[in-house]
Design an enzyme around this catalytic site. Structure first.
Site, PDB file in Angstrom:
ATOM      1  N   PRO A 232      -4.116 -22.109   5.864  1.00 45.59           N
ATOM      2  CA  PRO A 232      -3.785 -23.028   4.796  1.00 45.59           C
ATOM      3  C   PRO A 232      -2.545 -23.827   5.117  1.00 45.59           C
ATOM      4  O   PRO A 232      -1.519 -23.273   5.511  1.00 45.59           O
ATOM      5  CB  PRO A 232      -3.535 -22.111   3.601  1.00 45.59           C
ATOM      6  CG  PRO A 232      -3.740 -20.724   4.080  1.00 45.59           C
ATOM      7  CD  PRO A 232      -3.734 -20.742   5.534  1.00 45.59           C
ATOM      8  N   GLU A 233      -2.629 -25.127   4.932  1.00 43.88           N
ATOM      9  CA  GLU A 233      -1.473 -25.998   5.058  1.00 43.88           C
ATOM     10  C   GLU A 233      -1.106 -26.454   3.638  1.00 43.88           C
ATOM     11  O   GLU A 233      -1.676 -25.959   2.669  1.00 43.88           O
ATOM     12  CB  GLU A 233      -1.812 -27.187   5.960  1.00 43.88           C
ATOM     13  CG  GLU A 233      -2.402 -26.752   7.315  1.00 43.88           C
ATOM     14  CD  GLU A 233      -2.700 -27.903   8.253  1.00 43.88           C
ATOM     15  OE1 GLU A 233      -2.047 -28.947   8.125  1.00 43.88           O
ATOM     16  OE2 GLU A 233      -3.588 -27.757   9.097  1.00 43.88           O
TER      17      GLU A 233
END
Length: 285
Positions: free
Chosen positions: A2-3
């Site tokens: 996840p960014e």
DNA sequence: CAAATCCCCTGCAGGC
DNA sequence: TGCCTGCAGGGGATTT
């Protein structure tokens, strides 16, 4: 995994469900190195706390608790936060291999039962690159304090300032969380494509206009990704288990050899600092 | 100080 | 089918 967009989508999903809820039961699996705070101590402290806010800083989530402390969560590459029904079903065992059973597998590290909802919040993380940490009411966090400005709102001038005196590829610079918080491999490649800047360019070679284009592209790409629920490549899902839809909009990431959406030339792949970088050598300079 | 390298983990795809 | 290699959205500690 996840960014910034994925973490923000998770945060927005959780806020209406979690705010005001009391953690009335805690279950932990002791699987190093996920727990920066020892699991039993973490469980003891979380029990009975009320969740009053959920904040994001870069790729970190902060669960603010009623008596002042915070739970710091980083999802690493494969971390997931899932909301699941927390019912005791003695009479009818769950169907084998079903989605709920999959959530109760050996990769679940933390489960918080939420008052008045019939729901539990699970932290699940197969690769265990994620981290969970209890932060006392007044405690400072070196991890948080050392983060650079938020990528969603950074200006060209700020980017330029953070790069001053440094000599490294602009792609590596974007991934440095102390320089800029929130960008990972997908959105670094996507933003550089939109800004028409080669990932291999040294930061010392970018001019004012290019830094401005880069900050604009970051904002544009990250905002669009949040709007579409983030990029689901492999493990990322929203707390209800549904996938994001931004992966279908990627222009260069994961598209090696396929046509550039702008000029149809094949997308190129190089390694920069042990990570793959996707780009168009015709459109990016 | 900055930058490069190695390492932490599991799971999956592809080659043989 | 199995075995092997390489690779994956992250980031920290260590080395150069």
């Amino acid at each position: 995994m996840p960014e910034l967009p994925e973490v923000e989508v998770i945060r927005r999903y959780l806020v209406p469900v979690l705010l005001g809820r009391v953690i009335e039961q805690v279950w932990v699996r002791s699987a190093p190195p996920v727990f920066l705070t020892p699991p039993r101590a973490l469980a003891r402290r979380l029990l009975g706390e009320r969740i009053v806010e959920v904040e994001r800083r870069g790729k970190y989530l902060l669960f603010l608790l009623g008596t002042g402390p915070r739970l710091l969560v980083h999802l690493g590459m494969t971390g997931q936060l899932r909301l699941v029904a927390d019912e005791v079903r003695r009479a009818s065992p769950l169907p084998r291999g079903g989605p709920i059973e999959a959530m109760l597998d050996r990769h679940v590290h933390l489960k918080l039962r939420l008052s008045g909802t019939g729901l539990a919040l699970l932290y699940r993380d197969p690769r265990r690159f994620g981290r969970l940490q209890w932060l006392d009411a007044q405690a400072k966090s070196r991890r948080l304090d050392r983060l650079g400005p938020e990528a969603l709102t950074v200006s060209g001038r700020q980017l330029q300032g953070a790069a001053r005196g440094r000599r490294l590829a602009v792609k590596s610079f974007l991934l440095d969380q102390h320089a800029l918080a929130g960008v990972g491999n997908i959105y670094a490649d996507e933003a550089l494509f939109l800004a028409k800047i080669l990932p291999t360019r040294g930061v010392q070679t970018l001019n004012d206009a290019e830094w401005r284009r880069l900050s604009n592209s970051l904002c544009k790409v990250l905002t669009a990704a949040i709007q579409r629920g983030g990029s689901s490549i492999d493990d990322y899902v929203r707390p209800d288990g549904t996938s994001g839809r931004y992966q279908t909009r990627h222009r260069v990431y994961g598209r090696t050899g396929r046509p550039c959406p702008s000029c149809r030339a094949p997308v190129d792949l190089v390694r920069i600092g042990q990570r793959s970088a996707h780009f168009c050598s015709r459109c990016q300079r």
